[in-house]
Motif scaffolding. Structure first.
Motif, PDB file in Angstrom:
ATOM      1  N   ALA A  32       0.852  -1.180   0.000  1.00 16.26           N
ATOM      2  CA  ALA A  32       0.000   0.000   0.000  1.00 16.26           C
ATOM      3  C   ALA A  32       0.894   1.237   0.000  1.00 16.26           C
ATOM      4  O   ALA A  32       2.022   1.204   0.514  1.00 16.26           O
ATOM      5  CB  ALA A  32      -0.886   0.015   1.244  1.00 16.26           C
ATOM      6  N   LEU A  33       0.390   2.310  -0.583  1.00 11.79           N
ATOM      7  CA  LEU A  33       1.141   3.559  -0.613  1.00 11.79           C
ATOM      8  C   LEU A  33       0.362   4.649   0.105  1.00 11.79           C
ATOM      9  O   LEU A  33      -0.858   4.774  -0.076  1.00 11.79           O
ATOM     10  CB  LEU A  33       1.392   4.006  -2.059  1.00 11.79           C
ATOM     11  CG  LEU A  33       2.681   3.558  -2.735  1.00 11.79           C
ATOM     12  CD1 LEU A  33       3.885   4.229  -2.080  1.00 11.79           C
ATOM     13  CD2 LEU A  33       2.831   2.049  -2.697  1.00 11.79           C
ATOM     14  N   GLY A  34       1.075   5.400   0.893  1.00 16.51           N
ATOM     15  CA  GLY A  34       0.455   6.521   1.590  1.00 16.51           C
ATOM     16  C   GLY A  34       1.198   7.799   1.289  1.00 16.51           C
ATOM     17  O   GLY A  34       2.402   7.790   1.015  1.00 16.51           O
ATOM     18  N   VAL A  47      -2.333  12.289   4.491  1.00 16.87           N
ATOM     19  CA  VAL A  47      -3.028  12.945   3.387  1.00 16.87           C
ATOM     20  C   VAL A  47      -3.969  11.970   2.692  1.00 16.87           C
ATOM     21  O   VAL A  47      -5.171  12.198   2.622  1.00 16.87           O
ATOM     22  CB  VAL A  47      -2.023  13.532   2.379  1.00 16.87           C
ATOM     23  CG1 VAL A  47      -2.761  14.103   1.161  1.00 16.87           C
ATOM     24  CG2 VAL A  47      -1.145  14.585   3.035  1.00 16.87           C
ATOM     25  N   SER A  48      -3.403  10.881   2.181  1.00 18.35           N
ATOM     26  CA  SER A  48      -4.204   9.937   1.420  1.00 18.35           C
ATOM     27  C   SER A  48      -3.437   8.632   1.295  1.00 18.35           C
ATOM     28  O   SER A  48      -2.214   8.602   1.472  1.00 18.35           O
ATOM     29  CB  SER A  48      -4.509  10.504   0.030  1.00 18.35           C
ATOM     30  OG  SER A  48      -5.440   9.707  -0.658  1.00 18.35           O
ATOM     31  N   ALA A  49      -4.159   7.565   0.998  1.00 19.18           N
ATOM     32  CA  ALA A  49      -3.503   6.268   0.858  1.00 19.18           C
ATOM     33  C   ALA A  49      -4.307   5.375  -0.070  1.00 19.18           C
ATOM     34  O   ALA A  49      -5.506   5.591  -0.288  1.00 19.18           O
ATOM     35  CB  ALA A  49      -3.331   5.600   2.223  1.00 19.18           C
ATOM     36  N   CYS A  95       5.961  10.197   0.402  1.00 19.81           N
ATOM     37  CA  CYS A  95       5.256   8.959   0.135  1.00 19.81           C
ATOM     38  C   CYS A  95       5.887   7.869   0.994  1.00 19.81           C
ATOM     39  O   CYS A  95       7.063   7.944   1.357  1.00 19.81           O
ATOM     40  CB  CYS A  95       5.294   8.581  -1.338  1.00 19.81           C
ATOM     41  SG  CYS A  95       6.927   8.324  -2.044  1.00 19.81           S
ATOM     42  N   ALA A  96       5.067   6.889   1.315  1.00 19.92           N
ATOM     43  CA  ALA A  96       5.511   5.814   2.190  1.00 19.92           C
ATOM     44  C   ALA A  96       4.834   4.519   1.780  1.00 19.92           C
ATOM     45  O   ALA A  96       3.743   4.542   1.199  1.00 19.92           O
ATOM     46  CB  ALA A  96       5.177   6.152   3.641  1.00 19.92           C
ATOM     47  N   ALA A  97       5.471   3.398   2.102  1.00 25.25           N
ATOM     48  CA  ALA A  97       4.954   2.095   1.701  1.00 25.25           C
ATOM     49  C   ALA A  97       4.853   1.151   2.886  1.00 25.25           C
ATOM     50  O   ALA A  97       5.719   1.161   3.771  1.00 25.25           O
ATOM     51  CB  ALA A  97       5.856   1.482   0.627  1.00 25.25           C
ATOM     52  N   PHE A 100       0.513  -4.328   1.747  1.00 28.33           N
ATOM     53  CA  PHE A 100      -0.857  -4.564   1.324  1.00 28.33           C
ATOM     54  C   PHE A 100      -1.901  -3.511   1.678  1.00 28.33           C
ATOM     55  O   PHE A 100      -2.491  -2.924   0.791  1.00 28.33           O
ATOM     56  CB  PHE A 100      -1.329  -5.943   1.806  1.00 28.33           C
ATOM     57  CG  PHE A 100      -0.580  -7.061   1.149  1.00 28.33           C
ATOM     58  CD1 PHE A 100       0.302  -7.858   1.866  1.00 28.33           C
ATOM     59  CD2 PHE A 100      -0.730  -7.301  -0.215  1.00 28.33           C
ATOM     60  CE1 PHE A 100       1.004  -8.884   1.233  1.00 28.33           C
ATOM     61  CE2 PHE A 100      -0.036  -8.323  -0.851  1.00 28.33           C
ATOM     62  CZ  PHE A 100       0.838  -9.110  -0.119  1.00 28.33           C
ATOM     63  N   TYR A 101      -2.172  -3.298   2.940  1.00 28.15           N
ATOM     64  CA  TYR A 101      -3.319  -2.450   3.309  1.00 28.15           C
ATOM     65  C   TYR A 101      -2.874  -1.157   3.977  1.00 28.15           C
ATOM     66  O   TYR A 101      -2.016  -1.163   4.853  1.00 28.15           O
ATOM     67  CB  TYR A 101      -4.285  -3.229   4.204  1.00 28.15           C
ATOM     68  CG  TYR A 101      -4.788  -4.476   3.524  1.00 28.15           C
ATOM     69  CD1 TYR A 101      -4.272  -5.728   3.836  1.00 28.15           C
ATOM     70  CD2 TYR A 101      -5.756  -4.384   2.523  1.00 28.15           C
ATOM     71  CE1 TYR A 101      -4.706  -6.861   3.165  1.00 28.15           C
ATOM     72  CE2 TYR A 101      -6.204  -5.516   1.855  1.00 28.15           C
ATOM     73  CZ  TYR A 101      -5.673  -6.749   2.169  1.00 28.15           C
ATOM     74  OH  TYR A 101      -6.099  -7.872   1.515  1.00 28.15           O
ATOM     75  N   TYR A 102      -3.490  -0.063   3.583  1.00 32.95           N
ATOM     76  CA  TYR A 102      -3.036   1.228   4.047  1.00 32.95           C
ATOM     77  C   TYR A 102      -3.346   1.445   5.520  1.00 32.95           C
ATOM     78  O   TYR A 102      -4.143   0.753   6.140  1.00 32.95           O
ATOM     79  CB  TYR A 102      -3.650   2.357   3.205  1.00 32.95           C
ATOM     80  CG  TYR A 102      -5.154   2.491   3.261  1.00 32.95           C
ATOM     81  CD1 TYR A 102      -5.934   2.164   2.158  1.00 32.95           C
ATOM     82  CD2 TYR A 102      -5.790   2.976   4.393  1.00 32.95           C
ATOM     83  CE1 TYR A 102      -7.308   2.288   2.191  1.00 32.95           C
ATOM     84  CE2 TYR A 102      -7.168   3.109   4.440  1.00 32.95           C
ATOM     85  CZ  TYR A 102      -7.919   2.759   3.338  1.00 32.95           C
ATOM     86  OH  TYR A 102      -9.276   2.897   3.382  1.00 32.95           O
ATOM     87  N   SER A 103      -2.659   2.439   6.041  1.00 30.08           N
ATOM     88  CA  SER A 103      -2.885   2.910   7.399  1.00 30.08           C
ATOM     89  C   SER A 103      -2.834   4.424   7.364  1.00 30.08           C
ATOM     90  O   SER A 103      -2.177   5.013   6.501  1.00 30.08           O
ATOM     91  CB  SER A 103      -1.806   2.355   8.338  1.00 30.08           C
ATOM     92  OG  SER A 103      -1.853   2.987   9.604  1.00 30.08           O
TER      93      SER A 103
END
Length: 122
Positions: A32-34, A47-49, A95-97, A100-103
């Motif tokens: 997942a990317l945030g 901000v968003s993910a 950006c951060a990784a 699988f599932y965002y936080s």
């Protein structure tokens, strides 16, 4: 693992920017990317993910309708389209990784990019 965020710059209020985050050294489709940001004198904020498959996204209320997150797993790239920018959106965007599932919590992310500066003038 490397995440490179770019696309920031100086824009007038009401303008748009598209940030990109290119990942290498990991299986991009498993992450997942945030996007987070840190304004002058402020703490880092979510901000968003987007989830690993792009089917689920989340953004804060203040940014919904203005910011859109997306990803292209074939290009190992995530995007943040930012429209109707406001001076209060001025910040370094990261950006951060995570798998699988965002936080919405920064502590959930294993890998971080270097940040790209967005400056919105009034």
């Amino acid at each position: 693992v490397q995440l490179q965020a770019f696309g920031g710059g100086l824009v007038q209020a009401g303008g748009s920017l598209r940030l990109s985050c290119i990942a290498s050294g990991l299986t991009f489709s498993h992450y997942a990317l945030g996007w987070f940001r840190q304004g002058p004198g402020k703490e880092r904020e979510f901000v968003s993910a987007i989830n690993w498959d792009g089917r689920s996204t989340y953004g804060t209320d203040s940014m919904k309708g203005r910011f859109t997150i997306s990803r292209d797993n074939a290009k190992n790239t995530a995007y943040l389209q930012m429209n109707s920018l406001k001076p209060e959106d001025t910040a370094v965007y990261y950006c951060a990784a995570k798998t699988f599932y965002y936080s919405t919590s920064p502590s959930g992310y294993a890998y971080w990019g270097q940040g790209t500066l967005v400056t919105v003038s009034s």
